[in-house]
Design a protein around this motif. Structure first.
Motif, PDB file in Angstrom:
ATOM      1  N   MET A   1       0.846  -1.206   0.000  1.00  0.00           N
ATOM      2  CA  MET A   1       0.000   0.000   0.000  1.00  0.00           C
ATOM      3  C   MET A   1       0.876   1.249   0.000  1.00  0.00           C
ATOM      4  O   MET A   1       1.883   1.311   0.689  1.00  0.00           O
ATOM      5  CB  MET A   1      -0.876  -0.006   1.258  1.00  0.00           C
ATOM      6  N   SER A   2       0.460   2.211  -0.788  1.00  0.00           N
ATOM      7  CA  SER A   2       1.219   3.461  -0.777  1.00  0.00           C
ATOM      8  C   SER A   2       0.587   4.416   0.234  1.00  0.00           C
ATOM      9  O   SER A   2      -0.501   4.183   0.727  1.00  0.00           O
ATOM     10  CB  SER A   2       1.225   4.071  -2.177  1.00  0.00           C
ATOM     11  N   GLU A   3       1.295   5.468   0.523  1.00  0.00           N
ATOM     12  CA  GLU A   3       0.816   6.469   1.476  1.00  0.00           C
ATOM     13  C   GLU A   3       0.623   7.775   0.725  1.00  0.00           C
ATOM     14  O   GLU A   3       1.329   8.036  -0.245  1.00  0.00           O
ATOM     15  CB  GLU A   3       1.866   6.710   2.575  1.00  0.00           C
TER      16      GLU A   3
ATOM     17  N   TRP B 150      -4.329   2.119  -2.180  1.00  0.00           N
ATOM     18  CA  TRP B 150      -4.210   0.707  -1.779  1.00  0.00           C
ATOM     19  C   TRP B 150      -3.538  -0.111  -2.884  1.00  0.00           C
ATOM     20  O   TRP B 150      -2.861  -1.095  -2.626  1.00  0.00           O
ATOM     21  CB  TRP B 150      -5.598   0.093  -1.528  1.00  0.00           C
ATOM     22  N   GLN B 152      -1.198   0.507  -5.080  1.00  0.00           N
ATOM     23  CA  GLN B 152       0.233   0.560  -5.408  1.00  0.00           C
ATOM     24  C   GLN B 152       1.051   0.367  -4.142  1.00  0.00           C
ATOM     25  O   GLN B 152       0.612   0.743  -3.052  1.00  0.00           O
ATOM     26  CB  GLN B 152       0.579   1.921  -6.028  1.00  0.00           C
ATOM     27  N   ASP B 153       2.225  -0.180  -4.302  1.00  0.00           N
ATOM     28  CA  ASP B 153       3.040  -0.372  -3.100  1.00  0.00           C
ATOM     29  C   ASP B 153       3.724   0.951  -2.753  1.00  0.00           C
ATOM     30  O   ASP B 153       3.438   1.993  -3.336  1.00  0.00           O
ATOM     31  CB  ASP B 153       4.009  -1.544  -3.277  1.00  0.00           C
ATOM     32  N   GLY B 156       4.713   3.853  -5.096  1.00  0.00           N
ATOM     33  CA  GLY B 156       3.714   4.784  -5.615  1.00  0.00           C
ATOM     34  C   GLY B 156       3.693   6.069  -4.801  1.00  0.00           C
ATOM     35  O   GLY B 156       3.518   7.166  -5.341  1.00  0.00           O
TER      36      GLY B 156
END
Lengths: 434, 265
Positions: A1-3, B150, B152-153, B156
């Motif tokens: 998950m990105s922030e 959510w 992209q890791d 991103g």
């Protein structure tokens, strides 16, 4: 998950993570012209813009790409192209969208070089511009014609400090299906992000506050990804067939990033206004402290406004944060953190007094730039516009007593002392005359 | 290119070239709330590799008009009819996310169309939580934001991209905003309703490839591996990225698809 990181975090991190091979925490300077292809497949894919990557630094470079990705994230754009100067950025935007026979609507209160480009250079190539008052919404709407391909303005005009009502102009542009390009150099994304107010393209001179150190010239175009280029008749350069790449339509293949794909594939390729990787690195160093610097610029500007307001040598004072500024209301709305650090004021005694003032300040630098960490000054009446009569200057929106001040980050008390010396010299001119 | 299909204007990306009869066809099937831009870095790459590529925007998505399909079964029917309309008799299907459900269903119901199958960030079922469905109905733009975040890791977050100057979080949002606001909720409900994945997977008799993402929060890796186990011959690879694998690791994905296609020859 990105922030979803906030501004200060993105200023430091966007576009870069520690290098996998070396662990380098700082962004490496890729001082190279070109890149070895793994195989012919990869080479072809890069030439055809099928996948991302770098083939030649005129088109893209890893250090410059870090800068571009940081700027895109700070301004909320989908993509960015950095280039050799702010003027190169403007030229790239105009030539990506417009062709001979097209029309632009632009603010008549912009930076002189912007006006020159549109009024004198682009007309030679068949692109006409109607200049309008940036805050006369009716005039802007009326000026848009069927062949209008671009509306252009500055958030904070240079040097007049007019503030464009970007949200309202954006509504007009949307209604008329014309992209709105905004030069946001004077505000930087720290003070205001035009895309969030409906603008479609943001242009920066990175030379100014974004770099902040006065050591590197650069420019950038940030694509909001929020404009529908699908009308092939109206926007053939973006949605029509490209002369290379198998005749693709940038709009169909790249969608929200169509404009920047076009600029990279044609503008960077054919005109070649590339930024140097070293300058990209310098500008990145500036961005790391952008919010800290902008806070201090604004703080010092407030104190300088107070100082100048009370000073007897000053005949008039202009800044959008002052209540008597004609655009104060819109400035408060779209620039709540402050309306930048340029102050324009008049000095009693006119052109000669202005000259004396400029020649007697020592700490403040007399030069043709703004947005440096150091305080900068220019008196157009004795420098850039010295060949013009008072009347001719008035026609350019300037007066011969006008001083443009770019408030720096020094201790403001030292700047005030420096100014007192200049004012004293100006007062002598005035008293001699009387 | 645009086609008039079933009374509506339908857009299919072919990488800018016309379809040619004697070439093998790859059909890219996008996921929920997406359109052909999910595969920007695959479409033209595989065209250059000598394939016919068809990446349609499903009805109501991207540039395609028409009433949106409301179930995976309808998606499958629409796709198979489109291929018949285009006179494509057989293709290798590459699905992403919801697109994997569509091609699973196609593999069971129309096996004669299927030459190969690549599941990208897929699973046999994609249950969607009520919060995301409700948000997609009441506040689509917030739902887009949640999905791209959510999806992209951590790279991103930093706008890390092989595409010079691209900010994938904002770009992902912009792609989703191109669709009608009702599209995402309808797609998510279709995913939620679909129950035939396990059955469909068990009927597949050809070699398949699954490319899964280690940090996938939309179709978790565990569910992707369950799908692999249920397909008789399914090779798989796990890439270190999030759900939006085609944009996060395009080159790695392209290389895996290329190897798979070569293995079919």
């Amino acid at each position: 998950m990105s922030e979803k990181y906030k501004f200060d975090t993105m200023s430091l991190h966007s576009g870069h993570v520690p290098d996998k091979e070396t662990g380098s925490r700082a962004v490496p300077i890729y001082q190279t012209t070109s890149y070895v292809f793994k195989d012919t497949d990869e080479a072809a894919a890069l030439y055809n813009m099928e996948v991302g990557g770098h083939l030649y630094t005129r088109i893209s470079n890893p250090t410059i790409a870090t800068l571009e990705q940081r700027l895109a994230s700070l301004d909320g754009g989908v993509s960015c192209v950095a280039c050799s100067s702010g003027m190169a950025a403007m030229h790239l935007v105009v030539t990506a969208i417009c062709s001979s026979g097209d029309h632009i609507v632009a603010s008549n209160k912009m930076y002189g070089a912007n006006i020159n480009l549109l009024q004198h250079t682009m007309t030679r190539f068949g692109i006409e511009t109607t200049f309008v008052n940036p805050n006369n919404l009716e005039e802007i709407e009326k000026a848009i014609k069927p062949n209008t391909k671009l509306v252009f303005g500055e958030v904070i005009g240079n040097p007049g400090l007019d503030v464009m009502n970007v949200p309202e102009v954006a509504k007009i542009c949307k209604k008329k299906n014309v992209p709105l390009a905004i030069d946001a150099t004077f505000n930087t994304p720290y003070l205001m992000k035009p895309i969030t107010y409906g603008a479609n393209i943001v242009i920066h001179s990175l030379t100014k506050w974004i770099g902040g150190h006065g050591i590197a010239i650069g420019g950038a175009i940030i694509n909001g990804g929020n404009f529908d280029w699908g009308n092939k008749e109206k926007f053939p350069t973006i949605s029509g067939s490209h002369f290379a790449l198998n005749g693709i339509s940038f709009w169909e293949e790249f969608g929200p990033s169509a404009l920047t794909a076009k600029i990279r594939a044609e503008g960077m390729y054919n005109f070649g206004p590339s930024l140097s990787p070293n300058n990209a690195f310098y500008i990145l160093q500036g961005i790391e402290t952008l919010s800290l610097r902008m806070k201090k610029h604004i703080e010092n500007t407030k104190m300088m406004l107070e100082f100048l307001k009370e000073n007897e040598a000053v005949s008039w004072l202009r800044h959008p944060d002052l209540q008597d500024h004609p655009d104060h209301k819109i400035a408060k709305k779209i620039l709540p953190l402050g309306s930048g650090s340029i102050i324009v004021f008049g000095i009693k005694g006119g052109r000669d007094a202005g000259k004396a003032f400029i020649e007697n300040v020592k700490l403040s630098s007399h030069l043709a730039n703004v947005g440096d960490a150091k305080t900068l000054l220019i008196h157009p009446g004795s420098t850039t516009h010295s060949h013009l009569s008072s009347e001719a200057m008035k026609m350019s929106g300037l007066t011969d007593d006008l001083i443009r001040l770019s408030v720096g980050l020094e201790d403001i008390e030292d700047i005030k002392i420096d100014f007192e010396k200049g004012f004293k010299a100006a007062a002598k001119i005035l008293s001699k005359r009387s | 290119m645009y086609k008039d299909f079933k009374g509506n204007k339908v857009y299919l990306s072919t990488g800018g070239l016309n379809l040619v009869n004697d070439k093998e066809t790859l059909c890219f099937v996008h996921g929920a709330g997406q359109n052909h831009y999910s595969f920007t870095q695959q479409i033209r790459y595989f065209v250059s590799q000598g394939y016919n590529v068809v990446a349609p925007d499903f009805p109501g998505h991207g540039f395609s008009e028409g009433y949106q399909t409301t179930s995976i079964e309808e998606d499958m029917l629409w796709l198979s009819e489109l291929l018949a309309f285009l006179k494509i008799e057989k293709a290798t299907f590459i699905g992403h996310s919801q697109g994997c459900l569509t091609i699973l269903e196609l593999a069971e119901k129309k096996p004669e169309l299927v030459m190969g199958l690549v599941f990208v960030a897929g699973a046999m079922s994609i249950p969607v939580n009520d919060f995301l469905i409700d948000t997609s109905i009441n506040n689509p733009e917030k739902a887009y934001d949640l999905m791209v975040t959510w999806g992209q890791d951590i790279y991103g977050s930093f706008s890390i991209s092989d595409w010079p100057g691209h900010n994938h979080l904002a770009e992902g949002n912009a792609v989703m905003k191109m669709n009608d606001p009702s599209v995402l909720s309808t797609d998510l409900k279709s995913c939620n309703l679909y129950e035939n994945g396990k059955q469909a997977a068990s009927t597949i008799n050809i070699n398949c490839l699954a490319v899964l993402a280690k940090f996938d929060m939309m179709t978790p890796l565990k569910k992707g591996l369950q799908m692999v186990e249920n397909i008789k011959q399914c090779d798989y690879k796990i890439l270190e990225c999030g759900h939006f694998l085609p944009i996060e690791q395009p080159k790695e994905l392209n290389a895996l698809i290329k190897n798979y296609l070569n293995s079919l020859k």
